[in-house]
Structure formats: structure tokens, C-alpha cells
Design a protein around this motif. Structure first.
Motif, PDB file in Angstrom:
ATOM      1  N   MET A 123       0.820  -1.214   0.000  1.00 54.22           N
ATOM      2  CA  MET A 123       0.000   0.000   0.000  1.00 54.22           C
ATOM      3  C   MET A 123       0.850   1.259   0.000  1.00 54.22           C
ATOM      4  N   LYS A 124       1.900   1.261   0.811  1.00 55.99           N
ATOM      5  CA  LYS A 124       2.663   2.486   1.013  1.00 55.99           C
ATOM      6  C   LYS A 124       3.862   2.575   0.075  1.00 55.99           C
ATOM      7  N   HIS A 128       4.519   3.770  -2.677  1.00 56.28           N
ATOM      8  CA  HIS A 128       4.854   5.015  -3.359  1.00 56.28           C
ATOM      9  C   HIS A 128       5.530   6.025  -2.439  1.00 56.28           C
ATOM     10  N   LYS A 129       5.474   5.754  -1.134  1.00 56.29           N
ATOM     11  CA  LYS A 129       6.159   6.626  -0.185  1.00 56.29           C
ATOM     12  C   LYS A 129       7.666   6.631  -0.432  1.00 56.29           C
ATOM     13  N   LYS A 173     -11.697   7.920  -7.642  1.00 57.65           N
ATOM     14  CA  LYS A 173     -10.616   7.121  -7.058  1.00 57.65           C
ATOM     15  C   LYS A 173     -10.711   5.733  -7.686  1.00 57.65           C
ATOM     16  N   SER A 231      -6.323  21.490  -6.516  1.00 56.90           N
ATOM     17  CA  SER A 231      -5.224  21.724  -5.576  1.00 56.90           C
ATOM     18  C   SER A 231      -4.594  23.088  -5.800  1.00 56.90           C
ATOM     19  N   GLY A 232      -4.366  23.427  -7.064  1.00 54.73           N
ATOM     20  CA  GLY A 232      -3.778  24.729  -7.375  1.00 54.73           C
ATOM     21  C   GLY A 232      -4.704  25.853  -6.947  1.00 54.73           C
ATOM     22  N   ALA A 267      -6.853  25.685  -4.508  1.00 52.47           N
ATOM     23  CA  ALA A 267      -6.820  25.757  -3.039  1.00 52.47           C
ATOM     24  C   ALA A 267      -5.656  26.630  -2.567  1.00 52.47           C
ATOM     25  N   VAL A 268      -4.480  26.421  -3.159  1.00 52.81           N
ATOM     26  CA  VAL A 268      -3.302  27.190  -2.747  1.00 52.81           C
ATOM     27  C   VAL A 268      -3.487  28.673  -3.100  1.00 52.81           C
ATOM     28  N   LEU A 301      -5.968  30.415  -0.709  1.00 52.66           N
ATOM     29  CA  LEU A 301      -5.409  30.695   0.619  1.00 52.66           C
ATOM     30  C   LEU A 301      -4.356  31.800   0.568  1.00 52.66           C
ATOM     31  N   ILE A 349      -1.517  21.799   1.916  1.00 52.95           N
ATOM     32  CA  ILE A 349      -2.717  22.382   1.316  1.00 52.95           C
ATOM     33  C   ILE A 349      -3.075  21.637   0.033  1.00 52.95           C
ATOM     34  N   ARG A 350      -2.063  21.282  -0.740  1.00 53.55           N
ATOM     35  CA  ARG A 350      -2.321  20.555  -1.984  1.00 53.55           C
ATOM     36  C   ARG A 350      -2.974  19.199  -1.726  1.00 53.55           C
ATOM     37  N   GLN A 368      -4.727   5.121   3.797  1.00 57.25           N
ATOM     38  CA  GLN A 368      -4.697   3.919   2.954  1.00 57.25           C
ATOM     39  C   GLN A 368      -5.296   4.197   1.581  1.00 57.25           C
ATOM     40  N   LEU A 408      -5.268   6.850  -0.054  1.00 60.58           N
ATOM     41  CA  LEU A 408      -4.441   7.749  -0.873  1.00 60.58           C
ATOM     42  C   LEU A 408      -2.967   7.358  -0.888  1.00 60.58           C
ATOM     43  N   GLU A 409      -2.657   6.195  -0.298  1.00 62.54           N
ATOM     44  CA  GLU A 409      -1.262   5.730  -0.249  1.00 62.54           C
ATOM     45  C   GLU A 409      -0.342   6.762   0.392  1.00 62.54           C
ATOM     46  N   LEU A 410      -0.775   7.282   1.538  1.00 64.97           N
ATOM     47  CA  LEU A 410       0.047   8.207   2.318  1.00 64.97           C
ATOM     48  C   LEU A 410       0.285   7.595   3.689  1.00 64.97           C
ATOM     49  N   GLU A 411       1.147   8.242   4.484  1.00 61.41           N
ATOM     50  CA  GLU A 411       1.347   7.808   5.861  1.00 61.41           C
ATOM     51  C   GLU A 411       0.256   8.426   6.736  1.00 61.41           C
ATOM     52  N   GLN A 453       1.097  11.676   8.447  1.00 64.48           N
ATOM     53  CA  GLN A 453       1.038  12.828   7.539  1.00 64.48           C
ATOM     54  C   GLN A 453      -0.407  13.342   7.416  1.00 64.48           C
TER      55      GLN A 453
END
Lengths: 211, 211
Positions: A1-2, A4-5, A181, A197-198, A200-201, A204, B12-13, B40, B42-45, B48
Motif C-alpha cells: 500500500m505504502k 509510493h512513499k 478514485k 489543488s492549485g 486551493a493554494v 489561501l 494544502i495541496r 490507505q 491515498l497511499e500516504l502515511e 502525515q
């Protein structure tokens, strides 16, 4: 799962903007460029820039900085932008057709070899130099063109179904512009693109800094 | 120069993708969602995800996680997606017209109130419900519609010139889809959008992980 980290995604996302600054310096005839200069141009911290650039294996020289041409090659090699890559585009709607004409991708050696749609009025047409095929021809066109990457720009309600079809035909990486997804076998790499995402930044930053 | 460092841009992204997962959970009728579940998906920790979500001010409950509806509101409030915002679009070419039809922005309450171009064959037309005006009418249309944000999708060779014109007329934030590094007064916020970043990540992930 992880798995790509293992990649430092924020750093990788920043490298294309460094490349642009460095190419600008090359056009001005500069031989060396410092991490501090790149940082100032992009409103980042110099330490961050140097850490990100270290990923590419290049070392700066004290007082001089990075040799411009070597830095360009190091970033391009690291990003695999020094070799031609081929993709197909699936879903030739507004966004899909815009991407067929998006010059930045060509500049980075990503070539969209074929596009696919299910709308009979589009099939057979050329858009920005790329032919639109029927999705039913996917296997034949893929065998001829040899791409393993797909840019997915179909409507969200068919995204999962279409993704499964192209993965069955051997697509190994999907650049997903839909907001769905995707649930796909773990050997398939999916990169989710969300233009929000862009926004959102920007939103802000404007709230905090625009006067 | 470094003022934008005050914002944690990578966090933020990521928030929009969290929002999408949480909204998915809401549609399934879930009342609580854990940071681990979001990670899980999004395949992140998980650490985080929890750090990023803390930015919005929300606290998870032990063993339960975050209340889904509160989390949606907290993210939307933090991103300022709970209030209607208005922008114009300058440059109604392929990418510009695709963005006029891009539903994700509308879903986040960003409304493109007007579009501008210099091509006489486009002026006066409606594209995805937005009217295209002559750039010479910018001041008048801006006064009527009241936007302070502009989405810049003009050809690169005119990007700087057009940016200066719209900033002179009071634009305070530019979402820059051109590959030009704009030189503008420091009170103007510029968000550079480079689709190549997503391609860079996909290309590296495929090289490492696709089988």
C-alpha cells in the motif's frame, strides 16, 4: 500500500519548476546558477532547493553554484524527460482535446500517440495532430503504437469501467484527470491529477497576502 | 520574498484529495472516518494525514476518528471553499475553454464570471455558459462582475503583457497556466500551474513500480 512513499513526491513536483528557471538562465547565457537564485525566483527556501536538487545526484560548487547545462541534464535524466515516452489519451472531450494541444508535454518528450473516444462524431478525426480512434480498437492501436501510459479524461461515471478495459489491455500507468478514485490491480500506477489543488493554494494565498 | 513560506503548500495541496475521500465516506453513510483509512485510500502515511488535517483545526476522537460531516466542513472552511468566489479567465483557447467547462471548480464554489480573448471570432460567444469578451472591455466587465482573481491561459509570448494589463485593472491573484514566470508587483499573488509536475511523478512511479 505504502510503496509510493519511497518517492519524495513534493520534491519531484518542484523539480519541473527548477528546470524552467535553469533553462531561463541558460537562455541568458549563464554558466552557473545558485540554489539561492532558484529559491528566490520561486519563493522557496534555498535549503529546500538544494535538498531537492541533491535527489538528481548533482553537486553544487562552492561560490559558483551549479553548472547550468549539467543541472539541466541532471534534472531531465532524473525525471526521465531525456527519453521519448508514449501515451494514449482516453476521452476526447474538452479537457482531453486541450491536453492533445498542450505543448509542455511534448517539450518533455511525452508524445500522445493516439486518442480514444466512444462518440461516433469524433472517431476518425485528427485533433492537434492526434487521431481519435474508437475505444473498441484499443487493443489493435496499442499493439501498433506500443504505449503503456494512458491519460484518462473520460466522464466520471464511466471512469472505473474504462480504466479496467485499458488495464486489461496492458496499460500500466494512468494519469487520472477524473475525480474518481480508481480501484485497480496493484501493479498499475495511478497518478491523480486534481486542478482544484492549485486553486486551493491560490485561494489561501490571496486570503493571506493579496492587498 | 519568502512570505508564502508561511503556508504549508504540500499540505494544502493534499487537502482536496482528503476532502474527496471524506465525501465518499459521507455518501456511504459513514459517521466517522479515521486518518488511517484516508491514508490507505491515498497511499500516504497516517501521521502525515493527521498532521495535515490538524491544520484545519479539527481533532479526531480516540478509536472513532473524525466525525465525517464536521471534517468536510472543517476542510472546506480552511480552504475557503465554503464561500462563493469569482474569477475571470483570460485567453479562451483550448485549455481556457476546457477550464470553462471543468466542473470541479464549480463544485468548490469558484465561478468563472467572464472570459476574455482578443480573437474577434470568439468575442461575444458563450462557452460552457460563460461569455467571451474583448480584452479591451476588461475594466468595464471587472467593475460589473467584481472578480479579483484571473485564470491566465493566453499564449506564452503575450503572458507578461496581458498579466500587467489585468493587474493594472485591479486583479490581485493570478492562476498562471502559462509556462512564463511572471514579473509582477509584490502585492499580486501568482499560483503557477504546471501539469508537467503530475507527469513527472507518474513517469517516476512507473519506472519504479509498474510491472
Amino acid at each position: 500500500m505504502k510503496r509510493h512513499k519511497l518517492l519524495n513526491v513534493p520534491s519531484i513536483r518542484r523539480l519541473p519548476s527548477y528546470l524552467q528557471v535553469v533553462k531561463g538562465a541558460a537562455e541568458e547565457g549563464r554558466e552557473y546558477i545558485s540554489g539561492t537564485y532558484i529559491a528566490q525566483e520561486l519563493e522557496l527556501e534555498a535549503i529546500q532547493v538544494r535538498k531537492d536538487l541533491a535527489l538528481t545526484g548533482i553537486m553544487g560548487k562552492p561560490r559558483l553554484g551549479y553548472p547550468v547545462q549539467e543541472l539541466i541534464h541532471a534534472i531531465e535524466r532524473f525525471l526521465r524527460w531525456d527519453i521519448d515516452q508514449f501515451a494514449c489519451l482516453v476521452g476526447a472531450g474538452n479537457l482531453g482535446q486541450a491536453l492533445l494541444g498542450y505543448q509542455e508535454l511534448k517539450r518533455h518528450k511525452l508524445h500522445i500517440a493516439a486518442a480514444f473516444d466512444v462518440d461516433p462524431s469524433k472517431i476518425g478525426k485528427m485533433v492537434h495532430g492526434t487521431r481519435i480512434h474508437s475505444l473498441s480498437e484499443f487493443a489493435a492501436v496499442k499493439e501498433q503504437e506500443g504505449f503503456e501510459m494512458a491519460i484518462l479524461t473520460v466522464p466520471p461515471e464511466v471512469a472505473q469501467e474504462v480504466a479496467e478495459i485499458i488495464v486489461d489491455h496492458g496499460i500500466k500507468g494512468i494519469w487520472n484527470f477524473t475525480n474518481v478514485k480508481l480501484k485497480l490491480p496493484s501493479h498499475v500506477v495511478v497518478q491523480q491529477e486534481d486542478l482544484s489543488s492549485g486553486y486551493a493554494v491560490l485561494s489561501l494565498k490571496m486570503a493571506k497576502f493579496a492587498r
